[in-house]
Motif scaffolding. Structure first.
Motif, short mmCIF file in Angstrom:
data_model
loop_
_atom_site.label_atom_id
_atom_site.label_comp_id
_atom_site.label_asym_id
_atom_site.label_seq_id
_atom_site.Cartn_x
_atom_site.Cartn_y
_atom_site.Cartn_z
N VAL A 38 77.56 70.43 43.69
CA VAL A 38 76.50 71.38 44.01
C VAL A 38 77.13 72.77 44.01
CG1 VAL A 38 74.82 72.13 45.75
CG2 VAL A 38 75.29 69.68 45.44
N LEU A 46 71.12 76.70 47.06
CA LEU A 46 71.90 75.59 46.52
C LEU A 46 71.31 75.09 45.20
CD1 LEU A 46 72.17 73.68 49.90
CD2 LEU A 46 74.00 75.00 48.82
N TRP A 48 71.89 71.83 42.43
CA TRP A 48 72.57 70.59 42.11
C TRP A 48 73.05 70.66 40.66
CZ3 TRP A 48 70.57 66.45 38.85
CH2 TRP A 48 71.35 65.28 38.90
N TYR A 95 80.68 73.08 45.54
CA TYR A 95 80.89 72.03 46.53
C TYR A 95 80.87 70.66 45.85
CZ TYR A 95 79.42 75.53 50.04
OH TYR A 95 79.30 76.65 50.84
N PHE A 99 76.97 61.35 47.72
CA PHE A 99 75.54 61.24 47.55
C PHE A 99 75.15 59.86 48.08
CE2 PHE A 99 71.91 63.11 46.34
CZ PHE A 99 71.41 62.96 45.06
N ALA A 103 67.83 56.81 49.04
CA ALA A 103 67.01 58.01 49.25
C ALA A 103 67.75 59.28 48.87
CB ALA A 103 66.54 58.09 50.70
N LYS A 104 69.04 59.17 48.59
CA LYS A 104 69.81 60.25 47.99
C LYS A 104 69.93 61.50 48.85
CE LYS A 104 70.50 58.27 43.86
NZ LYS A 104 71.84 58.09 43.24
N TRP A 105 70.85 61.48 49.79
CA TRP A 105 71.18 62.68 50.54
C TRP A 105 72.68 62.93 50.46
CZ3 TRP A 105 69.68 58.10 52.91
CH2 TRP A 105 70.63 57.49 53.75
N PHE A 106 73.09 64.18 50.73
CA PHE A 106 74.47 64.59 50.62
C PHE A 106 75.16 64.56 51.98
CE2 PHE A 106 74.22 65.94 46.29
CZ PHE A 106 72.96 66.48 46.13
N ASP A 107 76.22 63.74 52.08
CA ASP A 107 76.98 63.69 53.33
C ASP A 107 78.21 62.83 53.15
OD1 ASP A 107 76.96 61.98 56.37
OD2 ASP A 107 77.34 64.12 56.25
N TRP A 109 80.13 66.91 52.85
CA TRP A 109 80.41 67.91 51.82
C TRP A 109 81.88 68.34 51.92
CZ3 TRP A 109 76.24 70.98 49.29
CH2 TRP A 109 74.95 70.50 49.60
N GLY A 110 82.42 68.78 50.80
CA GLY A 110 83.70 69.45 50.84
C GLY A 110 83.52 70.85 51.39
#
Lengths: 119, 107
Positions: A38, A46, A48, A95, A99, A103-107, A109-110
């Motif tokens: 991202v 942001l 993607w 970043y 993923f 349900a596809k969430w980001f956690d 992150w760098g």
């Protein structure tokens, strides 16, 4: 817990290729997750870029697809981003992130790395 | 392509309740996730799948999603909650969509 760390040149010349790597620690990149990039231009929101599975399957943002390649190196537990033909508009904090879930969430992150496109 | 609309800014008095909205066509049929981003830091997940809190996120953060609007609610707002907040969904194309972000100011 899983941690991610981006690395790569902070300055890229116009028309060149941006190359970044994301090292994954505290877990295996071969787990049942996708891994993603991202970006965030200075002062903006942001965007993607794309995602990769450990098998090598990828999905890209259609707006960047012609210039983006994401790859994975399971032996080093890392994945990489290449963005070609860069312009000043590609200047951003980049970043990497895990993923998660159907349900596809980001956690997590760098911490992010700033890449500036300038001659 | 799918679009998410957030207010540019929201203000809340210290100790009161802040509500940040995220609008999208029939967004109630999608899973919505929320991120908090403080200046100079990476985003942090605060709500996933509409209303679930990751471990470590205070109970003051909650979420809901129905119809054309998803809402992030921050109860008993603290100075430390000042940040940009982004909503996000997964859509068929371009797969991931972010809202434009909302700057929360605690007065």
């Amino acid at each position: 817990q899983v941690q991610l760390q981006e690395s790569g040149p902070g300055l890229v010349k116009p028309s060149g290729t941006l190359s970044l790597t994301c090292a994954v620690s505290g877990g295996s990149i071969s787990s049942s997750n996708w891994w993603s990039w991202v970006r965030q231009p200075p002062g903006k929101g942001l965007e993607w870029i794309g995602e990769i599975y450990h098998s090598g399957s990828t999905n890209y943002n259609p707006s960047l697809k012609s210039r983006v390649t994401i790859s994975v190196d399971k032996s080093k537990n890392q994945f990489s981003l290449k963005l070609s033909s860069v312009t000043a508009a590609d200047t951003a904090v980049y970043y990497c992130a895990r993923f998660r879930g159907p349900a596809k969430w980001f956690d997590p992150w760098g911490q992010g790395t700033l890449v500036t496109v300038s001659s | 392509s799918y679009e998410l609309t957030q207010p540019l800014s929201v203000s809340v008095a210290l100790g009161q309740t802040a509500r940040i909205t995220c609008g999208g066509n029939n967004i109630g049929s999608k899973n919505v996730h929320w991120y908090q981003q403080k200046p100079g830091q990476a985003p942090v997940l605060v709500i996933y799948r509409d209303s679930n809190r990751p471990s470590g996120i205070p109970e003051r953060f909650s979420g809901s999603n129905s119809g054309n609007t998803a809402t992030l609610t921050i109860s008993r707002a603290q100075a430390g909650d000042e940040a940009d907040y982004y909503c996000q969904v997964w859509d068929s194309s371009p797969h991931v969509v972010f809202g434009g972000g909302t700057k929360l100011t605690v007065l």
